[in-house]
Design a protein around this motif. Structure first.
Motif, short mmCIF file in Angstrom:
data_model
loop_
_atom_site.label_atom_id
_atom_site.label_comp_id
_atom_site.label_asym_id
_atom_site.label_seq_id
_atom_site.Cartn_x
_atom_site.Cartn_y
_atom_site.Cartn_z
N VAL A 269 4.60 100.83 49.70
CA VAL A 269 4.97 102.13 50.26
C VAL A 269 5.21 101.95 51.76
N THR A 270 6.43 102.27 52.20
CA THR A 270 6.73 102.24 53.64
C THR A 270 6.38 103.60 54.24
N MET A 271 5.78 103.58 55.43
CA MET A 271 5.29 104.81 56.03
C MET A 271 5.79 104.98 57.47
N GLY A 272 7.03 104.52 57.72
CA GLY A 272 7.63 104.70 59.03
C GLY A 272 6.82 104.05 60.13
N ASN B 102 9.05 105.25 49.80
CA ASN B 102 8.44 105.73 51.05
C ASN B 102 7.39 106.80 50.75
N GLY B 103 6.72 107.27 51.79
CA GLY B 103 5.63 108.22 51.59
C GLY B 103 6.07 109.51 50.93
N ALA B 104 7.22 110.04 51.32
CA ALA B 104 7.72 111.29 50.74
C ALA B 104 8.05 111.11 49.26
N GLU B 105 8.63 109.96 48.91
CA GLU B 105 8.96 109.68 47.51
C GLU B 105 7.68 109.51 46.69
N LEU B 106 6.67 108.88 47.26
CA LEU B 106 5.39 108.73 46.57
C LEU B 106 4.78 110.10 46.29
N ASP B 107 4.77 110.98 47.30
CA ASP B 107 4.22 112.33 47.12
C ASP B 107 4.96 113.08 46.02
N LEU B 108 6.28 112.99 46.03
CA LEU B 108 7.10 113.71 45.06
C LEU B 108 6.83 113.23 43.64
N ILE B 109 6.91 111.92 43.43
CA ILE B 109 6.81 111.38 42.08
C ILE B 109 5.38 111.50 41.54
N ALA B 110 4.39 111.17 42.35
CA ALA B 110 3.00 111.30 41.89
C ALA B 110 2.68 112.75 41.56
N ALA C 150 2.95 100.13 56.53
CA ALA C 150 3.20 100.06 55.09
C ALA C 150 1.92 99.70 54.35
N LEU C 151 1.95 99.99 53.06
CA LEU C 151 0.80 99.71 52.20
C LEU C 151 1.30 99.01 50.95
N LEU C 152 0.62 97.94 50.57
CA LEU C 152 1.00 97.14 49.41
C LEU C 152 -0.14 97.09 48.41
N ASN C 153 0.16 97.41 47.16
CA ASN C 153 -0.79 97.23 46.07
C ASN C 153 -0.27 96.10 45.20
N ARG C 154 -0.93 94.98 45.29
CA ARG C 154 -0.51 93.78 44.55
C ARG C 154 -1.60 93.40 43.56
N SER D 266 0.15 114.43 38.60
CA SER D 266 -1.24 114.61 38.98
C SER D 266 -1.33 115.32 40.33
N ALA D 267 -2.52 115.84 40.61
CA ALA D 267 -2.79 116.45 41.92
C ALA D 267 -3.56 115.48 42.81
N ALA D 268 -3.36 114.17 42.62
CA ALA D 268 -4.03 113.16 43.43
C ALA D 268 -3.75 113.41 44.91
N HIS D 269 -4.76 113.22 45.76
CA HIS D 269 -4.64 113.57 47.16
C HIS D 269 -4.37 112.38 48.08
N THR D 270 -5.03 111.25 47.85
CA THR D 270 -4.90 110.13 48.77
C THR D 270 -3.72 109.24 48.38
N VAL D 271 -3.22 108.50 49.37
CA VAL D 271 -2.12 107.58 49.12
C VAL D 271 -2.51 106.54 48.08
#
Length: 306
Positions: free
Chosen positions: A216-219, A181-189, A223-227, A193-198
């Protein structure tokens, strides 16, 4: 005369916690691996579940439910020392849940079974998460399973304080498909790195760990998919939320079902968003529903890709 084995091939194996969610409205069966297995079964994917329950009423009831649902329980062991898992879940007012996960529980002590070797050889997708690594016993069994898994699906499912960055990184190195999810993406990234965008954060993880597919699920924001380097974005379906317990697990099951069908990424993401929204509109992680209800939602909103 030879007897043919009529057992359906297992397309997916879900590994880890099986438990009871204690909600303000009552007790409901749960645990991400079981939730995913439940929805995969509803989608006719014949999943199997590797877990453990206690020799108590909670455990026997879960086994009965798996039988009732038609989900393979051959690899769910009974632990005579530790009790069946319990999670106390409370809504935080933002359509999100706060979890108190009781430790230790039976699913923390999933031990190796030589039958797992054959099961993994016959299975295409292996679904696992970080929570199963909070104890050495289940964590060790998980890493042994990963040695022979074909397509490894990491549903990261970070629940503080039940994780460590070191173990999460080890799991990321194993993943072919990552769902978070979005919070997990923010935490792990943020560890790297200090990357700003999703999209930058997703690309960072994809490049660093060579993960083919990240979703990435965003409630309520979809959601956003990188395939394979192409980004697909879905705005999500609007429903009256009952609770969000298990909606992400239903999302993942629908995504995998379409992946097994080799559906286009646009269709995969739309169907997953429809499934996640439908389950959020119903109480509990494993509610009764008809696949026709998902189809009524799916296909009604555009997926943007770039």
């Amino acid at each position: 005369m030879s007897i043919q084995n009529s057992r359906k091939p297992v397309s997916c194996v879900c590994y880890g916690e099986i438990l009871w969610d204690v909600l303000p409205a009552g007790e409901l069966p749960g645990g991400a691996p079981m939730n995913v297995a439940y929805h995969l079964h509803k989608l006719n994917r014949n999943p199997s579940l590797i877990s453990s329950v206690g020799s108590d009423h909670y455990g026997s009831t879960l086994i009965q439910l798996l039988s009732q649902w038609g989900i393979d329980r051959d690899y769910v062991s009974t632990n005579k020392t530790y009790a069946t898992g319990i999670v106390y879940a409370q809504p935080n007012g933002l359509h999100e849940m706060k979890y108190d996960i009781v430790y230790p529980s039976a699913w923390d002590f999933i031990t190796w079974d030589d039958r797992f070797t054959t099961l993994m050889q016959e299975t295409d997708y292996f679904i696992f998460g970080s929570l199963a690594c909070r104890n050495y016993t289940s964590g060790n069994t998980l890493f042994k399973l990963l040695e022979s898994a074909k397509h490894k699906v990491l549903d990261i499912n970070i629940r503080p304080p039940h994780f460590s960055p070191r173990v999460v990184e080890q799991l990321l190195h194993k993943a072919d498909i990552l769902k978070l999810n979005g919070a997990e993406l923010d935490l792990i990234a943020g560890w790297y790195s200090a990357a700003h965008t999703v999209t930058d954060k997703i690309q960072l993880l994809q490049d660093r760990f060579r993960i083919e597919t990240i979703v990435v699920t965003m409630g309520e924001n979809g959601a956003l998919l990188n395939r394979e380097g192409i980004i697909y974005q879905h705005p999500g379906y609007r429903v009256q939320v009952a609770d969000t317990v298990g909606s992400g697990d239903a999302f993942l099951a629908a995504l995998l079902s379409k992946l097994i069908d080799r559906s286009p990424p646009v269709e995969m993401l739309d169907y997953a968003c429809a499934m996640g929204a439908l389950i959020a509109s119903k109480p509990g992680a494993c509610p009764e529903y008809d696949i026709a209800e998902v189809m009524q939602l799916a296909g009604n909103l555009p997926v943007i890709h770039s």
